[in-house]
Each structure stands twice: as C-alpha cells, then as structure tokens.
Scaffold this active site. Structure first.
Site, PDB file in Angstrom:
ATOM      1  N   CYS A 125       0.898  -1.174   0.000  1.00 39.43           N
ATOM      2  CA  CYS A 125       0.000   0.000   0.000  1.00 39.43           C
ATOM      3  C   CYS A 125       0.924   1.209   0.000  1.00 39.43           C
ATOM      4  O   CYS A 125       1.157   1.826   1.027  1.00 39.43           O
ATOM      5  CB  CYS A 125      -0.894  -0.019   1.235  1.00 39.43           C
ATOM      6  SG  CYS A 125      -1.804  -1.564   1.394  1.00 39.43           S
ATOM      7  N   ALA A 126       1.466   1.522  -1.168  1.00 38.90           N
ATOM      8  CA  ALA A 126       2.684   2.316  -1.238  1.00 38.90           C
ATOM      9  C   ALA A 126       2.514   3.838  -1.180  1.00 38.90           C
ATOM     10  O   ALA A 126       3.363   4.528  -0.638  1.00 38.90           O
ATOM     11  CB  ALA A 126       3.435   1.945  -2.508  1.00 38.90           C
ATOM     12  N   ALA A 127       1.436   4.367  -1.775  1.00 38.91           N
ATOM     13  CA  ALA A 127       1.311   5.828  -1.873  1.00 38.91           C
ATOM     14  C   ALA A 127       1.146   6.450  -0.478  1.00 38.91           C
ATOM     15  O   ALA A 127       0.564   5.812   0.401  1.00 38.91           O
ATOM     16  CB  ALA A 127       0.108   6.181  -2.741  1.00 38.91           C
ATOM     17  N   GLY A 129       4.366   7.215  -0.894  1.00 42.43           N
ATOM     18  CA  GLY A 129       5.683   6.778  -1.332  1.00 42.43           C
ATOM     19  C   GLY A 129       6.852   7.054  -0.407  1.00 42.43           C
ATOM     20  O   GLY A 129       7.988   6.764  -0.763  1.00 42.43           O
ATOM     21  N   GLY A 130       6.591   7.595   0.776  1.00 45.79           N
ATOM     22  CA  GLY A 130       7.682   7.861   1.723  1.00 45.79           C
ATOM     23  C   GLY A 130       8.453   6.587   2.059  1.00 45.79           C
ATOM     24  O   GLY A 130       9.689   6.561   2.050  1.00 45.79           O
ATOM     25  N   LYS A 131       7.708   5.512   2.340  1.00 49.68           N
ATOM     26  CA  LYS A 131       8.372   4.247   2.708  1.00 49.68           C
ATOM     27  C   LYS A 131       8.943   3.557   1.472  1.00 49.68           C
ATOM     28  O   LYS A 131       9.949   2.857   1.571  1.00 49.68           O
ATOM     29  CB  LYS A 131       7.404   3.349   3.471  1.00 49.68           C
ATOM     30  CG  LYS A 131       7.007   3.949   4.820  1.00 49.68           C
ATOM     31  CD  LYS A 131       6.133   3.015   5.623  1.00 49.68           C
ATOM     32  CE  LYS A 131       5.575   3.719   6.848  1.00 49.68           C
ATOM     33  NZ  LYS A 131       4.484   4.689   6.531  1.00 49.68           N
ATOM     34  N   CYS A 244      -0.696   3.184  11.628  1.00 51.56           N
ATOM     35  CA  CYS A 244      -0.547   4.331  12.531  1.00 51.56           C
ATOM     36  C   CYS A 244      -1.807   4.436  13.399  1.00 51.56           C
ATOM     37  O   CYS A 244      -2.216   5.509  13.791  1.00 51.56           O
ATOM     38  CB  CYS A 244      -0.263   5.616  11.768  1.00 51.56           C
ATOM     39  SG  CYS A 244      -1.521   6.055  10.587  1.00 51.56           S
TER      40      CYS A 244
END
Lengths: 313, 153
Positions: A125-127, A129-131, A244
């Site tokens: 669940c990328a967006a 995109g920080g991680k 989170c």
C-alpha cells in the site's frame, strides 16, 4: 409504519455511534489498555536519503539555511526538526532528493528488514511513497521494488517522490493489494503499511471523525491484505506489518489472528516502542504478539509495527 | 526516443541509451534494468528511471534525464547561492548571479543550471549573450526543481 421503522433504525444508529465513538470512549479504551491519554502532536522529522547524500555535508547545508536538527536516537538516518526559518519541504536540498520529510515512527518499518540489497520487495500500500523511497534507499537502488496502490491520484505523488529522489529500482502499479497474487510474483520481502484508522496525534479532528465501526471495517480489510501478502511471500520471506492506529483490533488482534490462521510467525524485533499487548480487553493473545512494538504518542505519533516470517524457509 | 536524443543534443550532450531498455507508457518514457523490464507488465503506472514525456508533440524532460546530462553536457552554468535559490523559485537568472560558464554563451542556446555543489537545478535558455555586460537577465528559466512543489498543487 415504514417511516417509523426507518426512524427507529436511525435513532439506533445514532445511539450506537454515541456509544462507540467520541473522545471519552477512546480515551477510556486506552486507559483499559494501560495508557493514560496526553494530548500530543507529532514532531516534524526528516530522513536523510543515504544513497543520494553520500559525501555531501547535508546537515551543515541545512543549518546554513536555518534548519536546526536533532538526531533521533532510535533511527539511523532520522532527525527531528527542532527549529526552522524555512519550510523543510521546500529547501533546495529537499527538492534535490537529499532528504525526505517523514515522521519518526513511519521511518521504522522499512529499517526492520534484514539484508535488502538485490532483493525483490513488495510495497503493498505504497502511496504517497515515503516508505517506498526509504526501501529503495536501504536497497542502495539495487534489486526491485514493486509498489502498489489502489488510488491512482495518490500514485502521482509516489511517482514524483521517486523522481525527486532519483530512485530507479521501482515499478509502480495502480492496483489493489488484495489482488497482488495476480502479478504471479513471489517476493523476498513485503512491506504492508496497511490503511488504518489513524490516530489523534497526527489528526486533530480524529476523535470527531472515528467510530469503532471504522476500526472494525479497517481491521477486516487488513486481514484480507495479510492473507494476500502471505500468498505472495516466499517461504522464509519477511513481512513487515504496520499501522498508525492505536486500536488493538487493527494491531495486536490482527497479528494474533495472522499467527493462528496464516502460515506466518512473529519475529522478535529490536526497535523503539513498547511490547505488543497480549491481554486485550480480557482476551489473551498468542505470547509471540509481545514481540510486536506499540508506540503510544509521545516521542512519535501513535504507531504499531510487527515483523513476521513465512514458515517453511 | 528520437525526441529525447534531440533534446539532449541541445545541450551539446550525446547520451547512449539501449532502446530495448526504454519503455513507453502513455507517452511517458522510462529507463529500466533488465530485471525490472521482466517485471514491468503492460499496465504499469511508472517503472525505473522516468526520463520524460511527450505532450502535444513537445518533449518535457524529467529531472532524472537532466541529471544524466550533467556529466556529458557542454552547456552549463553554475550559479551563486542567491541566484540558485531564486532560480528554484521559478525566476530567471541575472548575469551577476553566474559564477562559471561552460560551453555556449550566445543567445538562443539551452544550458543546464547548476548550484555551487554541481547539482542540477533545471535548465534555461540564454536570452542575452552571457558576455553582454549591459544585460541584466541573461537566462530564462524553462524548468527548475521547484516544479516538484508546483505540480502537487
């Protein structure tokens, strides 16, 4: 008759909403879990992109434009912004991809993978995109990161993030991670930073917005994502699960469910945070759930992280 | 691919790209590794190093491509700190802000714009000879890294 039944249903829903939501309801839940509520706002933090910042005196450069930083003791490349004359999201160094703006706890999950270089990694669940960028950085721009997100709009931010930081080892798909097995790929590592209910430290209106219903809905979605992730993982492969959220339904209870229903086991991790809860509202969980890390808001925002491996490696 | 090479040649740069490793998707071009190429199925959103896009027949470079050009381009100018900051805020370049010039100095040429660390901030077009001591604004800003902030608005 039909109208009175509708009205009755509406009133019941309102009553349920009042019973299972609101500031006092959640604060009381946290107290039952052993944490006394304190109003905390997450501190702004940055992460130096080591691949790009190699040989560059990035800290001195930021200090020269008025950005004061404080090293985050539990992170390798993380710094809190202790004062700044400029927006840290608009300096030349940021625009050149030398660092990313990323909350302290959010920097933890990718750092829990062992030996990332050259591997095939799924960021489920990328967006925004920080991680993904952090994973690429930890991989030294080697191997492959497959980044998925269900929202096409949010993928634009992810693509910008990758371009800004000059990483070239990612392929991005507009795809629901619940269909990840359709890619017919097996991954050495999977990052599942699952969609969640969030927490009050990063959203000032959180208590007004959230109900237990949302938490339950997210928990069900997270279970589906865990099932799919397990299918795509090689035996012995690593899965980092994070949210989170502070709600145990999205965290410890999901991890307890995963070790009991999927071919996964929880691994001990050494990072910032308290042990995962093994006694949740009178329910006793698998003892390995204690290996998870729960971060009550304080030095970081509210966060939860767990490292799992697929049995049979 | 042709437009990409044409664009690069405007800076006096020759870049060699393996055409088999350049993928096109919705008129956007990506440079990928052999390994990534195997994984980038037809419907990908982005892959590898984004090189640029073609819109209405015009090539728009990415900052990745500009970075690739830094080492091979002939036309480059290095700005002082203040001029570099103004440039990334979208402003044109004053002659007094230029610390060093490599390659073309004449009107009409395209040049990469670097900061004093040699990092590429974007590119511009020379609108007054860099030797013209009467000219104030000499390079017109065409693209700068501040675009990352503008495009998200």
């Amino acid at each position: 008759m039909a109208i009175s039944r509708l009205l009755e249903k509406f009133l019941f829903t309102v009553k349920q909403f009042r019973l299972m939501s609101g500031r006092d309801f959640f604060i009381n839940r946290y107290l039952q879990l052993g944490w006394e509520f304190r109003g905390i706002k997450a501190r702004q933090a940055i992460r130096i992109n080591q691949t790009n910042a190699k040989g560059k005196s990035i800290l001195e450069r930021l200090l020269s434009v008025g950005v004061k930083l404080e090293k985050i003791p539990f992170l390798d490349s993380g710094y809190w912004v202790s004062g700044s004359k400029v927006s840290v999201g608009a300096t030349a160094e940021y625009l050149l991809g030398l660092y990313s703006v990323q909350e302290a706890a959010a920097q933890i999950p990718p750092a829990l993978f062992s030996d990332l270089k050259g591997k095939t990694v799924l960021d489920a669940c990328a967006a925004p995109g920080g991680k993904t960028v952090e994973v690429s950085d930890l991989m030294g721009n080697t191997g492959v990161v497959v980044a998925l997100d269900v929202s096409k709009k949010r993928l634009a931010a992810l693509a910008n993030h990758l371009e800004r930081c000059h990483f070239s080892n990612a392929v991005v798909y507009n795809m629901d991670a619940r269909s990840a097995s359709k890619l017919n790929l097996k991954f050495d590592k999977i990052l599942l930073d699952a969609p969640c209910s969030g927490n009050f430290a990063s959203d000032p209106f959180w208590f007004k917005r959230r109900t237990l219903k949302d938490v339950e809905r997210n928990s069900a979605l997270q279970k589906e994502l865990l099932c799919e992730a397990e299918k795509c993982l090689v035996p012995g492969g690593e899965l980092i699960y994070s949210t989170c959220s502070l709600e145990p339904e999205e965290n410890e209870l999901n991890m307890d469910w995963a070790v009991k229903n999927l071919n996964l086991q929880i691994k001990e991790i050494n990072c910032y945070g308290e042990k995962g809860l093994t006694d949740v509202f009178g329910q006793t969980l698998d003892p390995s759930v204690a290996y998870c890390r729960r971060m009550w808001p304080g030095l970081t925002q509210g966060f939860f992280v767990c490292k799992l491996t697929k049995r049979g490696g | 691919m042709k437009q990409l090479l044409l664009f690069s040649s405007q800076f006096g740069a020759k870049i060699v790209l393996n055409p088999e490793l350049v993928l096109e998707r919705s008129k956007r071009y990506y440079l990928v590794s052999e390994r990534l190429k195997k994984l980038a199925r037809g419907n990908f959103y982005a892959a590898g190093l984004y090189l640029g896009k073609i819109k209405n027949g015009v090539f728009f470079p990415s900052f990745n491509l500009l970075n690739m050009l830094v080492d091979v381009a002939e036309n480059k100018v290095i700005l002082d700190k203040k001029a570099a900051w103004l440039f990334i805020c979208g402003r044109d370049v004053f002659r007094t802000g230029i610390m060093r010039v490599y390659g073309a100095r004449g009107k009409g040429a395209f040049t990469l714009v670097l900061n004093d660390f040699g990092e590429c901030l974007g590119f511009g077009r020379i609108i007054h000879s860099l030797d013209d001591e009467d000219a104030r604004v000499v390079i017109q800003n065409v693209l700068d890294v501040g675009d990352f902030l503008r495009r998200e608005k």
